[in-house]
Design a protein around this motif. Structure first.
Motif, PDB file in Angstrom:
ATOM      1  N   GLU A  75      30.057 -20.450  45.100  1.00 12.59           N
ATOM      2  CA  GLU A  75      29.885 -20.900  46.472  1.00 12.59           C
ATOM      3  C   GLU A  75      30.885 -22.012  46.761  1.00 12.59           C
ATOM      4  O   GLU A  75      30.994 -22.971  46.001  1.00 12.59           O
ATOM      5  N   THR A  76      31.646 -21.884  47.833  1.00  9.60           N
ATOM      6  CA  THR A  76      32.605 -22.907  48.205  1.00  9.60           C
ATOM      7  C   THR A  76      32.079 -23.706  49.388  1.00  9.60           C
ATOM      8  O   THR A  76      31.249 -23.235  50.161  1.00  9.60           O
ATOM      9  N   TYR A  77      32.589 -24.949  49.524  1.00  9.08           N
ATOM     10  CA  TYR A  77      32.101 -25.848  50.568  1.00  9.08           C
ATOM     11  C   TYR A  77      33.268 -26.373  51.382  1.00  9.08           C
ATOM     12  O   TYR A  77      34.287 -26.811  50.833  1.00  9.08           O
ATOM     13  N   THR A  78      33.120 -26.358  52.708  1.00 10.37           N
ATOM     14  CA  THR A  78      34.083 -26.962  53.618  1.00 10.37           C
ATOM     15  C   THR A  78      33.433 -28.177  54.265  1.00 10.37           C
ATOM     16  O   THR A  78      32.231 -28.417  54.106  1.00 10.37           O
ATOM     17  N   VAL A  79      34.238 -28.947  55.025  1.00  9.51           N
ATOM     18  CA  VAL A  79      33.688 -30.100  55.739  1.00  9.51           C
ATOM     19  C   VAL A  79      32.574 -29.651  56.692  1.00  9.51           C
ATOM     20  O   VAL A  79      31.517 -30.284  56.787  1.00  9.51           O
ATOM     21  N   ALA A  80      32.814 -28.546  57.401  1.00  7.51           N
ATOM     22  CA  ALA A  80      31.799 -28.043  58.343  1.00  7.51           C
ATOM     23  C   ALA A  80      30.520 -27.669  57.611  1.00  7.51           C
ATOM     24  O   ALA A  80      29.416 -27.948  58.091  1.00  7.51           O
ATOM     25  N   ASP A  81      30.669 -27.032  56.431  1.00  9.83           N
ATOM     26  CA  ASP A  81      29.488 -26.667  55.650  1.00  9.83           C
ATOM     27  C   ASP A  81      28.679 -27.899  55.260  1.00  9.83           C
ATOM     28  O   ASP A  81      27.450 -27.909  55.351  1.00  9.83           O
ATOM     29  N   HIS A 204      18.790 -38.730  41.513  1.00  8.14           N
ATOM     30  CA  HIS A 204      20.213 -38.797  41.807  1.00  8.14           C
ATOM     31  C   HIS A 204      20.613 -40.197  42.264  1.00  8.14           C
ATOM     32  O   HIS A 204      19.809 -40.959  42.793  1.00  8.14           O
ATOM     33  N   SER A 205      21.907 -40.512  42.065  1.00 10.05           N
ATOM     34  CA  SER A 205      22.418 -41.806  42.515  1.00 10.05           C
ATOM     35  C   SER A 205      22.678 -41.827  44.017  1.00 10.05           C
ATOM     36  O   SER A 205      22.702 -42.888  44.625  1.00 10.05           O
ATOM     37  N   PHE A 206      22.884 -40.642  44.613  1.00  9.34           N
ATOM     38  CA  PHE A 206      23.286 -40.563  46.011  1.00  9.34           C
ATOM     39  C   PHE A 206      22.178 -39.991  46.878  1.00  9.34           C
ATOM     40  O   PHE A 206      21.412 -39.130  46.436  1.00  9.34           O
ATOM     41  N   HIS A 240      31.894 -35.331  44.755  1.00 10.06           N
ATOM     42  CA  HIS A 240      32.751 -34.171  44.981  1.00 10.06           C
ATOM     43  C   HIS A 240      32.962 -34.058  46.492  1.00 10.06           C
ATOM     44  O   HIS A 240      32.007 -33.889  47.247  1.00 10.06           O
ATOM     45  N   VAL A 241      34.234 -34.160  46.918  1.00 14.39           N
ATOM     46  CA  VAL A 241      34.556 -34.337  48.331  1.00 14.39           C
ATOM     47  C   VAL A 241      35.428 -33.191  48.822  1.00 14.39           C
ATOM     48  O   VAL A 241      36.329 -32.724  48.116  1.00 14.39           O
ATOM     49  N   ALA A 242      35.175 -32.771  50.063  1.00 16.85           N
ATOM     50  CA  ALA A 242      35.954 -31.700  50.683  1.00 16.85           C
ATOM     51  C   ALA A 242      37.102 -32.281  51.508  1.00 16.85           C
ATOM     52  O   ALA A 242      36.975 -33.363  52.091  1.00 16.85           O
ATOM     53  N   ASP A 243      38.237 -31.549  51.531  1.00  8.50           N
ATOM     54  CA  ASP A 243      39.356 -31.832  52.438  1.00  8.50           C
ATOM     55  C   ASP A 243      39.934 -33.242  52.264  1.00  8.50           C
ATOM     56  O   ASP A 243      40.022 -34.018  53.209  1.00  8.50           O
ATOM     57  N   VAL A 244      40.303 -33.575  51.034  1.00  7.02           N
ATOM     58  CA  VAL A 244      40.998 -34.833  50.762  1.00  7.02           C
ATOM     59  C   VAL A 244      42.206 -34.523  49.874  1.00  7.02           C
ATOM     60  O   VAL A 244      42.346 -33.416  49.366  1.00  7.02           O
ATOM     61  N   ALA A 255      26.610 -35.660  51.887  1.00  5.84           N
ATOM     62  CA  ALA A 255      25.891 -34.618  52.623  1.00  5.84           C
ATOM     63  C   ALA A 255      24.639 -34.167  51.869  1.00  5.84           C
ATOM     64  O   ALA A 255      23.582 -33.964  52.456  1.00  5.84           O
ATOM     65  N   THR A 256      24.763 -34.009  50.557  1.00  5.34           N
ATOM     66  CA  THR A 256      23.635 -33.494  49.779  1.00  5.34           C
ATOM     67  C   THR A 256      23.933 -33.690  48.308  1.00  5.34           C
ATOM     68  O   THR A 256      25.018 -34.131  47.922  1.00  5.34           O
ATOM     69  N   THR A 257      22.967 -33.371  47.473  1.00  4.88           N
ATOM     70  CA  THR A 257      23.186 -33.332  46.035  1.00  4.88           C
ATOM     71  C   THR A 257      22.913 -31.917  45.569  1.00  4.88           C
ATOM     72  O   THR A 257      21.964 -31.280  46.004  1.00  4.88           O
ATOM     73  N   VAL A 258      23.769 -31.411  44.708  1.00  6.69           N
ATOM     74  CA  VAL A 258      23.607 -30.082  44.133  1.00  6.69           C
ATOM     75  C   VAL A 258      23.644 -30.268  42.626  1.00  6.69           C
ATOM     76  O   VAL A 258      24.647 -30.715  42.082  1.00  6.69           O
ATOM     77  N   GLY A 259      22.545 -29.916  41.947  1.00  6.64           N
ATOM     78  CA  GLY A 259      22.466 -30.225  40.528  1.00  6.64           C
ATOM     79  C   GLY A 259      22.444 -31.726  40.353  1.00  6.64           C
ATOM     80  O   GLY A 259      21.659 -32.430  40.989  1.00  6.64           O
ATOM     81  N   PHE A 260      23.346 -32.259  39.549  1.00  6.81           N
ATOM     82  CA  PHE A 260      23.419 -33.704  39.350  1.00  6.81           C
ATOM     83  C   PHE A 260      24.651 -34.311  40.019  1.00  6.81           C
ATOM     84  O   PHE A 260      25.076 -35.407  39.676  1.00  6.81           O
ATOM     85  N   HIS A 261      25.239 -33.605  40.989  1.00  5.97           N
ATOM     86  CA  HIS A 261      26.459 -34.060  41.640  1.00  5.97           C
ATOM     87  C   HIS A 261      26.204 -34.328  43.120  1.00  5.97           C
ATOM     88  O   HIS A 261      25.498 -33.589  43.791  1.00  5.97           O
ATOM     89  N   GLY A 262      26.837 -35.408  43.626  1.00  9.29           N
ATOM     90  CA  GLY A 262      26.799 -35.678  45.046  1.00  9.29           C
ATOM     91  C   GLY A 262      27.957 -34.984  45.732  1.00  9.29           C
ATOM     92  O   GLY A 262      29.088 -35.009  45.235  1.00  9.29           O
TER      93      GLY A 262
END
Length: 274
Positions: A75-81, A204-206, A240-244, A255-262
């Protein structure tokens, strides 16, 4: 023989002596049995799909989300997602409250009167045995749970087992108590889901909506398989950041946490007040 204190309660045909402790014990046993069956069946389905590589009977859709990672596409993530995900997170309590009202107040009344009350009334009208019609109605009610949206979908057998107490209560005329038991089952399910959600957030930290100034990693291959870039906060926490761009410093919003990652996205100066 019952155990614990007994009380006399109204039924369809008069009054009935019931033992609350016995009913509570039966409810606990059937609830746990239904949950165990659910897990066992999903485990069996998962291993059959994993071993055979096929899901001829549609079992793939019933697999627990923890087990789907090996079988679904990346699954991929964009800023809009991620913006949509943050909006989804912020409205989570509102959605949960609305769903709780439907599940705990409306659904038990409608489902009990339709799938068990209807067969009961039909049996009384025709003068036939109530048990076969009530069982048929309960099986249909359980089967319809397999048609729920994927996240809330359950197997027919576990749902049928969890509803056996309500079926018994209809047989002895305690229709109103059957509705309360059904409502109690749904309340427990909603409470467990909400507790699990907040437990995961606590770990989670975030938290969704938080903002950080991060520096994007320029030493490792970018982006990762989700289309995101690894970035670090001043406290050396990883987002983990989109579009940088690798090496840049930017302001991001979680935006959210997935597993142990923000997961986060960059925000402009005009967007920092949102």
């Amino acid at each position: 023989m019952g155990f614990g204190p007994s009380i006399s309660v109204p039924t369809i045909t008069g009054t009935q002596v019931v033992y609350p402790a016995r009913l509570l014990a039966a409810w606990a046993v059937l609830t746990v049995t239904g949950l165990v069956l659910e897990r066992v069946i999903r485990r069996i389905q998962y291993w059959i799909v994993k071993i055979t590589g096929t899901h001829t009977f549609g079992w793939y859709s019933f697999l627990h989300s923890d087990h789907q990672d090996d079988l679904r596409e990346t699954e991929t993530y964009t800023v809009a997602d991620l913006k949509d995900r943050l909006d989804w997170e912020r409205k989570w309590w509102r959605r949960t409250t609305r769903r709780g009202v439907r599940a705990v107040v409306i659904a038990p009344v409608v489902e009990e009167l339709t799938f068990r009350g209807g067969p009961y009334l039909l049996a009384v009208t025709l003068g036939v045995a109530q048990l076969p019609l009530l069982v048929a109605g309960s099986v249909l009610w359980a089967y319809l749970h397999t048609r729920n949206p994927r996240r809330y979908r359950r197997g027919t057998l576990p749902v049928f087992v969890s509803g056996l107490l309500s079926l018994y209560l209809w047989l002895i005329g305690l229709w109103w108590l059957a509705i309360l038991v059904h409502a109690g089952n749904n309340l427990v399910a909603i409470a467990l889901e909400a507790s699990e959600k907040w437990w995961r957030r606590w770990q989670h930290s975030f938290s969704p909506g938080e903002e950080y100034t991060v520096t994007v990693d320029d030493r490792s291959p970018q982006p990762d398989r989700h289309g995101l870039y690894r970035a670090y906060t001043p406290a050396e926490e990883t987002l983990h950041v989109a579009d940088v761009e690798p090496g840049e410093t930017t302001r991001v919003r979680v935006a959210t946490t997935v597993g142990f990652h923000g997961y986060a996205y960059p925000i402009t100066e005009s967007g920092q007040a949102d």
